[in-house]
Design a protein around this motif. Structure first.
Motif, PDB file in Angstrom:
ATOM      1  N   LEU A  51       0.859  -1.173   0.000  1.00  0.00           N
ATOM      2  CA  LEU A  51       0.000   0.000   0.000  1.00  0.00           C
ATOM      3  C   LEU A  51       0.898   1.226   0.000  1.00  0.00           C
ATOM      4  O   LEU A  51       1.745   1.394   0.877  1.00  0.00           O
ATOM      5  N   ARG A  52       0.716   2.085  -1.011  1.00  0.00           N
ATOM      6  CA  ARG A  52       1.511   3.307  -1.117  1.00  0.00           C
ATOM      7  C   ARG A  52       0.582   4.513  -1.077  1.00  0.00           C
ATOM      8  O   ARG A  52      -0.463   4.529  -1.719  1.00  0.00           O
ATOM      9  N   LEU A  53       0.985   5.527  -0.313  1.00  0.00           N
ATOM     10  CA  LEU A  53       0.183   6.734  -0.156  1.00  0.00           C
ATOM     11  C   LEU A  53       1.034   7.943  -0.527  1.00  0.00           C
ATOM     12  O   LEU A  53       2.169   8.077  -0.062  1.00  0.00           O
ATOM     13  N   GLY A  54       0.471   8.832  -1.349  1.00  0.00           N
ATOM     14  CA  GLY A  54       1.182  10.033  -1.753  1.00  0.00           C
ATOM     15  C   GLY A  54       0.337  11.270  -1.540  1.00  0.00           C
ATOM     16  O   GLY A  54      -0.843  11.308  -1.930  1.00  0.00           O
ATOM     17  N   VAL A  55       0.927  12.284  -0.911  1.00  0.00           N
ATOM     18  CA  VAL A  55       0.281  13.588  -0.763  1.00  0.00           C
ATOM     19  C   VAL A  55       0.800  14.480  -1.887  1.00  0.00           C
ATOM     20  O   VAL A  55       2.023  14.620  -2.063  1.00  0.00           O
ATOM     21  N   PHE A  56      -0.110  15.070  -2.655  1.00  0.00           N
ATOM     22  CA  PHE A  56       0.265  15.865  -3.822  1.00  0.00           C
ATOM     23  C   PHE A  56      -0.237  17.301  -3.693  1.00  0.00           C
ATOM     24  O   PHE A  56      -1.310  17.550  -3.147  1.00  0.00           O
ATOM     25  N   SER A  57       0.564  18.206  -4.228  1.00  0.00           N
ATOM     26  CA  SER A  57       0.154  19.580  -4.468  1.00  0.00           C
ATOM     27  C   SER A  57       0.276  19.790  -5.965  1.00  0.00           C
ATOM     28  O   SER A  57       1.391  19.786  -6.499  1.00  0.00           O
ATOM     29  N   ASP A  58      -0.852  19.906  -6.662  1.00  0.00           N
ATOM     30  CA  ASP A  58      -0.885  19.833  -8.122  1.00  0.00           C
ATOM     31  C   ASP A  58      -0.266  18.496  -8.549  1.00  0.00           C
ATOM     32  O   ASP A  58      -0.704  17.455  -8.104  1.00  0.00           O
ATOM     33  N   LEU A  59       0.793  18.524  -9.384  1.00  0.00           N
ATOM     34  CA  LEU A  59       1.429  17.284  -9.825  1.00  0.00           C
ATOM     35  C   LEU A  59       2.632  16.910  -8.973  1.00  0.00           C
ATOM     36  O   LEU A  59       3.251  15.862  -9.201  1.00  0.00           O
TER      37      LEU A  59
END
Length: 309
Positions: free
Chosen positions: A19-27
């Motif tokens: 399980l991978r989680l990513g927090v993004f701001s735009d791209l």
């Protein structure tokens, strides 16, 4: 520390074992976390109802620390393996997560977390993430993901094409060996049983009696193991066989191949190119751009985050 004025989106990429989680701001990827969340093992260990509740709790427990750290997160998207109806969000079946049927991850997590969660097929999410990273190329984009299974996603005119029921581009379940290995979808001989990490491991076990991971088999191939080399060459050939069939139906300019198995692409590429050239209809030869992705496997998380908006 998170910027107070920033807008963040959270994207999850769910695999059979990770399980991978990513927090993004735009791209831009702001933060990534990873969990050893073996959903496949959970589904095999528990009855379906208990397995589902365990998956919900594991997923929610992984998300909560990021919601606390980034209170400005406005949306959550999840790329999840399986046949997902885009209108209802209901997971009809997941071939690599046995027993899961007619469950709604987005609805149930929304209730648990108090924030809207959208769930998309994992390959569709990865396709959309690649599309965004490539600057939204014209000519259509077909993504093939080689991981625990084989997934595919298609982006045309800026939109993921999921089909009427939401089950389009299940290219991993195109049959390449009639009456071949039994697949989790219920059919036999699907390309997923030969070109995925699971399929490569099974093929090597059939030849040698040894059960190794696809990564360990790649190491053995690099060290001269002829059985390991043959297994990867066969995976490349059968992948090309499937892709040529898809391209006869879906005429796109760009094809991207990603997922963990592409780390061993050098062991597959020669057989892949030979078979693709042989199986494509003549008018398409030389016109299809096939590349392996260099996105660092971020595409699944990014696409899920973007599609959640």
């Amino acid at each position: 520390m998170p910027e107070a004025s920033a807008v963040y989106r959270l994207g999850l990429d769910v695999g059979g074992t990770n399980l991978r989680l990513g927090v993004f701001s735009d791209l831009a990827l702001v933060e990534e976390t990873r969990f050893q969340a073996n959903y496949s093992a959970i589904c095999k260990q528990y009855p379906p109802a208990q397995a589902w509740q365990t998956i919900l709790q594991v997923t929610a427990d992984a998300i909560r620390p990021l919601l606390n750290k980034y209170p400005a997160i406005q949306s959550i998207g999840i790329g999840f393996p399986g046949f997902i109806n885009p209108q209802t969000g209901i997971l009809a079946q997941s071939p690599n997560l046995p027993g899961l049927r007619d469950v709604n991850l987005g609805h149930d997590l929304t209730d648990l977390l108090g924030i809207k969660v959208r769930v998309e097929n994992d390959a569709n999410a990865a396709a959309y993430g690649e599309y965004g990273q490539l600057g939204q190329p014209a000519g259509g984009l077909l993504y093939i993901g080689l991981g625990t299974g084989v997934g595919a996603g298609l982006v045309v005119n800026g939109k993921v094409w999921a089909g009427h029921h939401g089950y389009a581009l299940e290219a991993g379940h195109i049959i390449v060996v009639p009456e071949g290995r039994l697949c989790g979808c219920g059919n036999q001989g699907c390309v997923e049983q030969y070109a995925s990490a699971t399929g490569i491991s099974q093929a090597y076990a059939d030849l040698t009696g040894q059960t190794l991971t696809a990564q360990a088999i790649a190491v053995a191939a690099d060290q001269g193991d002829s059985h390991a080399q043959a297994v990867y060459a066969d995976a490349g050939s059968k992948l090309a066989q499937m892709l040529a069939s898809v391209l006869k139906v879906v005429d796109v300019e760009n094809v991207l191949i990603g997922g963990g198995v592409v780390a061993a692409w050098s062991l597959m590429s020669a057989a892949f190119q030979q078979r693709l050239e042989h199986d494509l209809i003549p008018v398409l030869r030389g016109k299809i751009q096939v590349h392996t992705t260099h996105s660092g496997d971020v595409a699944g998380m990014l696409g899920a985050a973007l599609l959640a908006v």
